[in-house]
Design a protein around this motif. Structure first.
Motif, PDB file in Angstrom:
ATOM      1  N   VAL A  27       7.558   8.462  -6.686  1.00  0.00           N
ATOM      2  CA  VAL A  27       6.727   7.300  -6.389  1.00  0.00           C
ATOM      3  C   VAL A  27       5.909   6.955  -7.623  1.00  0.00           C
ATOM      4  CG1 VAL A  27       5.018   6.277  -4.841  1.00  0.00           C
ATOM      5  CG2 VAL A  27       6.555   8.062  -3.979  1.00  0.00           C
ATOM      6  N   ALA A  28       6.035   5.720  -8.089  1.00  0.00           N
ATOM      7  CA  ALA A  28       5.294   5.262  -9.268  1.00  0.00           C
ATOM      8  C   ALA A  28       3.881   4.857  -8.885  1.00  0.00           C
ATOM      9  CB  ALA A  28       6.009   4.092  -9.918  1.00  0.00           C
ATOM     10  N   ALA A  29       2.991   4.853  -9.874  1.00  0.00           N
ATOM     11  CA  ALA A  29       1.578   4.558  -9.632  1.00  0.00           C
ATOM     12  C   ALA A  29       1.253   3.081  -9.695  1.00  0.00           C
ATOM     13  CB  ALA A  29       0.712   5.308 -10.646  1.00  0.00           C
ATOM     14  N   THR A  30       2.228   2.242 -10.069  1.00  0.00           N
ATOM     15  CA  THR A  30       1.947   0.813 -10.246  1.00  0.00           C
ATOM     16  C   THR A  30       2.573  -0.023  -9.132  1.00  0.00           C
ATOM     17  OG1 THR A  30       3.876   0.684 -11.716  1.00  0.00           O
ATOM     18  CG2 THR A  30       1.708   0.936 -12.742  1.00  0.00           C
ATOM     19  N   ASN A  31       1.965  -1.193  -8.929  1.00  0.00           N
ATOM     20  CA  ASN A  31       2.445  -2.164  -7.958  1.00  0.00           C
ATOM     21  C   ASN A  31       3.356  -3.183  -8.648  1.00  0.00           C
ATOM     22  OD1 ASN A  31       0.791  -1.197  -5.687  1.00  0.00           O
ATOM     23  ND2 ASN A  31      -0.938  -1.934  -6.905  1.00  0.00           N
ATOM     24  N   LEU A  32       3.854  -4.137  -7.867  1.00  0.00           N
ATOM     25  CA  LEU A  32       4.752  -5.167  -8.381  1.00  0.00           C
ATOM     26  C   LEU A  32       4.131  -5.929  -9.553  1.00  0.00           C
ATOM     27  CD1 LEU A  32       7.301  -6.934  -8.217  1.00  0.00           C
ATOM     28  CD2 LEU A  32       6.186  -8.242  -6.401  1.00  0.00           C
ATOM     29  N   ASP A  33       2.816  -6.186  -9.483  1.00  0.00           N
ATOM     30  CA  ASP A  33       2.147  -6.962 -10.532  1.00  0.00           C
ATOM     31  C   ASP A  33       1.670  -6.100 -11.694  1.00  0.00           C
ATOM     32  OD1 ASP A  33       0.069  -5.590  -9.363  1.00  0.00           O
ATOM     33  OD2 ASP A  33      -1.085  -7.366  -8.780  1.00  0.00           O
ATOM     34  N   GLY A  34       2.006  -4.811 -11.683  1.00  0.00           N
ATOM     35  CA  GLY A  34       1.599  -3.917 -12.753  1.00  0.00           C
ATOM     36  C   GLY A  34       0.258  -3.248 -12.538  1.00  0.00           C
ATOM     37  N   SER A  35      -0.451  -3.634 -11.492  1.00  0.00           N
ATOM     38  CA  SER A  35      -1.749  -3.014 -11.204  1.00  0.00           C
ATOM     39  C   SER A  35      -1.547  -1.606 -10.663  1.00  0.00           C
ATOM     40  CB  SER A  35      -2.525  -3.850 -10.191  1.00  0.00           C
ATOM     41  OG  SER A  35      -1.816  -3.918  -8.955  1.00  0.00           O
ATOM     42  N   CYS A  36      -2.598  -0.820 -10.747  1.00  0.00           N
ATOM     43  CA  CYS A  36      -2.528   0.570 -10.281  1.00  0.00           C
ATOM     44  C   CYS A  36      -2.733   0.642  -8.771  1.00  0.00           C
ATOM     45  CB  CYS A  36      -3.601   1.407 -10.984  1.00  0.00           C
ATOM     46  SG  CYS A  36      -3.414   1.490 -12.782  1.00  0.00           S
ATOM     47  N   LYS A  37      -1.998   1.518  -8.139  1.00  0.00           N
ATOM     48  CA  LYS A  37      -2.149   1.702  -6.702  1.00  0.00           C
ATOM     49  C   LYS A  37      -3.558   2.180  -6.369  1.00  0.00           C
ATOM     50  CE  LYS A  37       2.485   2.739  -4.875  1.00  0.00           C
ATOM     51  NZ  LYS A  37       3.349   2.487  -6.052  1.00  0.00           N
ATOM     52  N   THR A  38      -4.143   1.577  -5.350  1.00  0.00           N
ATOM     53  CA  THR A  38      -5.398   2.058  -4.791  1.00  0.00           C
ATOM     54  C   THR A  38      -5.099   3.199  -3.821  1.00  0.00           C
ATOM     55  OG1 THR A  38      -5.290   0.537  -2.922  1.00  0.00           O
ATOM     56  CG2 THR A  38      -6.359  -0.272  -4.942  1.00  0.00           C
ATOM     57  N   THR A  39      -6.136   3.860  -3.367  1.00  0.00           N
ATOM     58  CA  THR A  39      -5.932   4.921  -2.383  1.00  0.00           C
ATOM     59  C   THR A  39      -5.258   4.364  -1.130  1.00  0.00           C
ATOM     60  OG1 THR A  39      -7.781   6.261  -3.176  1.00  0.00           O
ATOM     61  CG2 THR A  39      -7.098   6.601  -0.906  1.00  0.00           C
ATOM     62  N   TYR A 260      11.176   5.465  -4.744  1.00  0.00           N
ATOM     63  CA  TYR A 260      10.538   4.701  -3.665  1.00  0.00           C
ATOM     64  C   TYR A 260      10.600   3.202  -3.993  1.00  0.00           C
ATOM     65  CZ  TYR A 260       6.648   2.726  -0.958  1.00  0.00           C
ATOM     66  OH  TYR A 260       5.871   1.941  -0.139  1.00  0.00           O
ATOM     67  N   GLN A 261      10.093   2.814  -5.143  1.00  0.00           N
ATOM     68  CA  GLN A 261      10.181   1.448  -5.653  1.00  0.00           C
ATOM     69  C   GLN A 261      10.237   1.509  -7.173  1.00  0.00           C
ATOM     70  OE1 GLN A 261       6.507  -0.009  -3.880  1.00  0.00           O
ATOM     71  NE2 GLN A 261       7.632  -1.339  -2.467  1.00  0.00           N
ATOM     72  N   ASP A 262      10.903   0.525  -7.781  1.00  0.00           N
ATOM     73  CA  ASP A 262      10.869   0.416  -9.245  1.00  0.00           C
ATOM     74  C   ASP A 262      10.981  -1.060  -9.627  1.00  0.00           C
ATOM     75  OD1 ASP A 262      13.516   0.142  -8.561  1.00  0.00           O
ATOM     76  OD2 ASP A 262      14.292   1.408 -10.164  1.00  0.00           O
ATOM     77  N   PHE A 263       9.975  -1.807  -9.226  1.00  0.00           N
ATOM     78  CA  PHE A 263       9.958  -3.256  -9.404  1.00  0.00           C
ATOM     79  C   PHE A 263      10.296  -3.674 -10.838  1.00  0.00           C
ATOM     80  CE2 PHE A 263       6.576  -2.819  -6.020  1.00  0.00           C
ATOM     81  CZ  PHE A 263       7.406  -3.210  -4.985  1.00  0.00           C
ATOM     82  N   GLY A 264      11.210  -4.624 -10.968  1.00  0.00           N
ATOM     83  CA  GLY A 264      11.499  -5.216 -12.263  1.00  0.00           C
ATOM     84  C   GLY A 264      12.392  -4.406 -13.170  1.00  0.00           C
ATOM     85  N   ALA A 265      12.792  -3.214 -12.743  1.00  0.00           N
ATOM     86  CA  ALA A 265      13.611  -2.357 -13.596  1.00  0.00           C
ATOM     87  C   ALA A 265      15.060  -2.834 -13.584  1.00  0.00           C
ATOM     88  CB  ALA A 265      13.541  -0.914 -13.116  1.00  0.00           C
ATOM     89  N   SER A 266      15.748  -2.597 -14.668  1.00  0.00           N
ATOM     90  CA  SER A 266      17.186  -2.873 -14.744  1.00  0.00           C
ATOM     91  C   SER A 266      17.845  -1.769 -15.548  1.00  0.00           C
ATOM     92  CB  SER A 266      17.456  -4.233 -15.401  1.00  0.00           C
ATOM     93  OG  SER A 266      18.850  -4.499 -15.437  1.00  0.00           O
ATOM     94  N   PRO A 267      18.636  -0.920 -14.899  1.00  0.00           N
ATOM     95  CA  PRO A 267      19.028  -0.975 -13.491  1.00  0.00           C
ATOM     96  C   PRO A 267      17.866  -0.616 -12.556  1.00  0.00           C
ATOM     97  CG  PRO A 267      19.796   1.052 -14.490  1.00  0.00           C
ATOM     98  CD  PRO A 267      19.247   0.223 -15.609  1.00  0.00           C
TER      99      PRO A 267
END
Length: 286
Positions: A27-39, A260-267
């Motif tokens: 699980v990465a620490a960033t969201n779709l917009d690049g911001s950091c996940k909150t608790t 879990y998610q990897d927004f914007g990655a290719s592949p």
């Protein structure tokens, strides 16, 4: 070569700090917009994994200080009964010190029951960012720091090709477990051959581990992106790889699926899409 039940039994016997094989997700620490996940956002992610048919309660996080990962994620982990394979980045001394300080602060604030294990570094050897002796000393350093609070196991995550490189024996000696990243996609394997290619890489790592437990810390199949030789990304192939590899691996070896998610990655290997819905079905394994 198929990973036999005999090998699985050996893996279980060499895993004294687990009562069963760990089933987890990266699980990465960033969201779709690049911001950091909150608790709250960490809690949502952990709850989504708990709600899968496999009831995933283990996660691998890549960092300790970056994006305030542990400061934000640990309270969410405690509230959802999620265990964390902690990542400590080793690259450059200032960053490494910040990572250790963040881990120490999290333990002082919340105890250590939330820790599954600790990985010092991630694919440093594969990238050639350090040498084996330097990395081994960092593993021993983190062991010394956390020993006063807990007896959690400390190891390293790297590609299976790095583990089988004899020049890296010092890291095997220093590690309590070997975190192995293996992707048949990047080995140009057709989906029909992917399972056997994956298990070959597990076996190769087991062969050099000296009886130490091997954890699969990353594997998966991309849902989109460029072809890699005979490897073709698609939702259908990602689902096939899950059915062929994850369902069996969950019975035989500790494994953390990517991702879990990897927004914007290719592949892109993400299981959950932009809207928070599963990209393909993770039905309960037989």
């Amino acid at each position: 070569m198929r990973f036999s039940t005999t090998i699985a039994a050996v893996a279980a016997a060499t895993l004294p700090f687990a009562s069963a094989f760990h089933q987890g997700f990266n699980v990465a620490a960033t969201n779709l917009d690049g911001s950091c996940k909150t608790t709250a956002q960490w809690k949502t992610a952990f709850q989504k994994l708990h709600n899968l048919p496999q009831q995933i309660s283990k996660v691998r996080l890549y960092a300790s200080s970056d994006c305030n990962t542990l400061a934000n994620a640990v309270p969410a982990a405690i509230s959802t009964n999620t265990k964390i394979l902690v990542g400590v980045w080793t690259e450059d001394q200032a960053h490494y010190t910040a990572e250790k300080n963040a881990l120490e602060a999290a333990i002082k604030a919340h105890g250590s029951d939330w820790i599954l294990a600790i990985s010092v570094g991630s694919e440093d050897l594969y990238r050639g960012d350090t040498d084996a002796n330097t990395l081994a000393n960092q593993i021993y350093d983190v062991k010394g720091m956390v020993h006063q609070w807990n007896n959690k196991k400390v190891g390293h995550v790297d590609t299976w090709t790095a583990w089988v490189d004899g020049a890296n024996q010092a890291v095997i000696a220093a590690s309590d477990f070997l975190g192995m990243d293996g992707y048949p996609y990047f080995q140009n394997a057709a989906i029909a051959d992917a399972a056997s290619v994956f298990w070959d890489s597990v076996q190769a790592t087991q062969n050099v581990a000296g009886g130490k437990p091997v954890w699969v810390t990353e594997t998966g199949w991309p849902v989109s992106g460029p072809n890699s030789g005979a490897a073709v990304p698609s939702v259908a192939n990602a689902k096939k790889y899950w059915n062929q590899v994850a369902c069996q691996a969950f019975k035989e070896i500790p494994i953390f699926w990517y991702a879990y998610q990897d927004f914007g990655a290719s592949p892109s290997f993400g299981i959950f899409g932009k809207g928070g819905k599963k990209i393909y079905d993770l039905a309960a394994c037989p």
